[in-house]
Motif scaffolding. Sequence first.
Motif, PDB file in Angstrom:
ATOM      1  N   GLU A 119       0.841  -1.193   0.000  1.00  0.00           N
ATOM      2  CA  GLU A 119       0.000   0.000   0.000  1.00  0.00           C
ATOM      3  C   GLU A 119       0.876   1.242   0.000  1.00  0.00           C
ATOM      4  O   GLU A 119       1.881   1.322   0.702  1.00  0.00           O
ATOM      5  N   GLY A 120       0.481   2.227  -0.800  1.00  0.00           N
ATOM      6  CA  GLY A 120       1.260   3.456  -0.917  1.00  0.00           C
ATOM      7  C   GLY A 120       2.226   3.455  -2.079  1.00  0.00           C
ATOM      8  O   GLY A 120       2.809   4.493  -2.405  1.00  0.00           O
ATOM      9  N   ALA A 121       2.410   2.306  -2.720  1.00  0.00           N
ATOM     10  CA  ALA A 121       3.345   2.217  -3.848  1.00  0.00           C
ATOM     11  C   ALA A 121       2.778   2.925  -5.073  1.00  0.00           C
ATOM     12  O   ALA A 121       1.574   2.921  -5.320  1.00  0.00           O
ATOM     13  N   GLN A 122       3.674   3.536  -5.839  1.00  0.00           N
ATOM     14  CA  GLN A 122       3.292   4.170  -7.100  1.00  0.00           C
ATOM     15  C   GLN A 122       3.338   3.120  -8.205  1.00  0.00           C
ATOM     16  O   GLN A 122       4.326   2.382  -8.328  1.00  0.00           O
ATOM     17  N   VAL A 123       2.304   3.038  -9.010  1.00  0.00           N
ATOM     18  CA  VAL A 123       2.248   2.041 -10.084  1.00  0.00           C
ATOM     19  C   VAL A 123       1.906   2.711 -11.405  1.00  0.00           C
ATOM     20  O   VAL A 123       1.300   3.800 -11.440  1.00  0.00           O
ATOM     21  N   ASN A 124       2.315   2.071 -12.457  1.00  0.00           N
ATOM     22  CA  ASN A 124       1.926   2.486 -13.799  1.00  0.00           C
ATOM     23  C   ASN A 124       0.927   1.481 -14.350  1.00  0.00           C
ATOM     24  O   ASN A 124       0.875   0.333 -13.910  1.00  0.00           O
ATOM     25  N   LYS A 125       0.146   1.905 -15.302  1.00  0.00           N
ATOM     26  CA  LYS A 125      -0.830   1.015 -15.907  1.00  0.00           C
ATOM     27  C   LYS A 125      -0.125  -0.202 -16.499  1.00  0.00           C
ATOM     28  O   LYS A 125       0.839  -0.072 -17.266  1.00  0.00           O
ATOM     29  N   GLY A 126      -0.575  -1.403 -16.119  1.00  0.00           N
ATOM     30  CA  GLY A 126       0.033  -2.638 -16.604  1.00  0.00           C
ATOM     31  C   GLY A 126       0.969  -3.292 -15.624  1.00  0.00           C
ATOM     32  O   GLY A 126       1.390  -4.433 -15.854  1.00  0.00           O
ATOM     33  N   GLY A 169      -1.116   5.409 -10.766  1.00  0.00           N
ATOM     34  CA  GLY A 169      -1.487   6.125  -9.549  1.00  0.00           C
ATOM     35  C   GLY A 169      -0.845   5.528  -8.323  1.00  0.00           C
ATOM     36  O   GLY A 169       0.231   4.923  -8.393  1.00  0.00           O
ATOM     37  N   THR A 170      -1.539   5.681  -7.194  1.00  0.00           N
ATOM     38  CA  THR A 170      -1.055   5.195  -5.901  1.00  0.00           C
ATOM     39  C   THR A 170      -1.961   4.082  -5.405  1.00  0.00           C
ATOM     40  O   THR A 170      -3.178   4.197  -5.481  1.00  0.00           O
ATOM     41  N   ILE A 171      -1.361   3.022  -4.896  1.00  0.00           N
ATOM     42  CA  ILE A 171      -2.158   1.944  -4.300  1.00  0.00           C
ATOM     43  C   ILE A 171      -2.640   2.424  -2.935  1.00  0.00           C
ATOM     44  O   ILE A 171      -1.839   2.625  -2.012  1.00  0.00           O
ATOM     45  N   LEU A 172      -3.930   2.615  -2.800  1.00  0.00           N
ATOM     46  CA  LEU A 172      -4.498   3.099  -1.540  1.00  0.00           C
ATOM     47  C   LEU A 172      -4.664   1.974  -0.528  1.00  0.00           C
ATOM     48  O   LEU A 172      -4.434   2.162   0.675  1.00  0.00           O
ATOM     49  N   GLU A 173      -5.056   0.816  -1.013  1.00  0.00           N
ATOM     50  CA  GLU A 173      -5.377  -0.267  -0.082  1.00  0.00           C
ATOM     51  C   GLU A 173      -5.244  -1.619  -0.766  1.00  0.00           C
ATOM     52  O   GLU A 173      -5.573  -1.765  -1.950  1.00  0.00           O
ATOM     53  N   SER A 233      -7.099  -1.207  -4.444  1.00  0.00           N
ATOM     54  CA  SER A 233      -7.730   0.030  -4.938  1.00  0.00           C
ATOM     55  C   SER A 233      -6.631   1.013  -5.292  1.00  0.00           C
ATOM     56  O   SER A 233      -5.661   1.183  -4.548  1.00  0.00           O
ATOM     57  N   ILE A 234      -6.767   1.659  -6.450  1.00  0.00           N
ATOM     58  CA  ILE A 234      -5.752   2.569  -6.981  1.00  0.00           C
ATOM     59  C   ILE A 234      -6.412   3.912  -7.272  1.00  0.00           C
ATOM     60  O   ILE A 234      -7.553   3.975  -7.746  1.00  0.00           O
TER      61      ILE A 234
END
Length: 370
Positions: A77-84, A182-186, A209-210
């Motif tokens: 949680e809290g990690a930044q991700v890109n689509k895919g 975005g950011t992984i919220l949970e 959830s992102i």
Amino acid sequence: MSKRSKIILAIIVVFFIAALIWFGKKNSNGVVEFETESPFRTTIVKKTVATGKVIPLEEIEIKPQITGIIDKILLLEGAQVNKGDLIATVRVVPNEQSLISAKGRVDNIKIGLNNAEISYKRNKNLFERGVISRAEFENIELTYKQGMQDLKNAQNDYQIIKIGSSGSGASANTNIIAQMSGTILEIPVKEGDQVIQSNNFNAGTTIASIADMSKMIFEGKVDESEVGDLVKGTDIQVSIGAIEGVKFPAKLNFIAPKGIEVGGAVQFKIKADVSLDTKYFIRAGYSANADIILEEKDSVLAIKEALLKFDKKTEEPYVEVLMADGSFEKKTVKLGTSDGVNVEVLKGVTKDDKIKIWNKASKDDEKKVK
């Protein structure tokens, strides 16, 4: 002078002294003096405060496309991700009945395909020798090719039920992929948890959830008595409880067409786009208040609301104005916009009038009003 006369005289003197003392005390109560205040010109701003929270504009929930067990969770949680980006993987636990049924379908199609292959080879020799027509051979060839395709489809179905993937194009169904940047919220699940796929009858298990934390909105509620004064596009100020002393500009973009009853009062949902400051990190779900200007009037004649009284019968507002002889005269006033401290006066008094300040008012004073 007799003894009786002396007693009577003493009683009279005592009463006379008592009377003098009583009149002296009564006269010592001075006249109650009231201070006065004149109307003044000022800017009156009528505002309301909407309570709510700050949430991301774009937020999605990632759900599995297949039922199984969480095998690995690769991000936190809290990690930044890109689509895919890969978030987690799901291990399929096949249903035994479905697996047996799919295997039986593969075997049945193989039996039919073997017969079709024998027929195809035999009729191919006959066609080459000119014994059968081309049309008859083409029908036999079509049946054989359809059998091969049916076998391929059945084998793919069997592999999907067994391992969650057909083996061609990697294991797409078992990989949980980020559908937006975005950011992984949970991440409400952990490794080993069983998850259910999304279908027409079940929303499915949320794996993550992102949200895009660079775009935030304020979501709150206002009372029905104030919603009629709201206008889309109005500039408002948002105060966040976790960040003291800072107000973020926002623009009202949504006013709910339907109210919700909360604690006996009807309230309407509103939304506003918040302009963020890069110096502050705004977390999703922060409680916030929005200051909304409902009405603003510049340079109007006003008085303090504390100077007002209301008639018990007509409930009309009035003030008491100082007259030339020192007495006060009741004057009914017509009011306009109020900010809770000052109120606009449309009619009833002028800028030069001196209005009584109700600092020592009593019932006897009200009776003296002309």
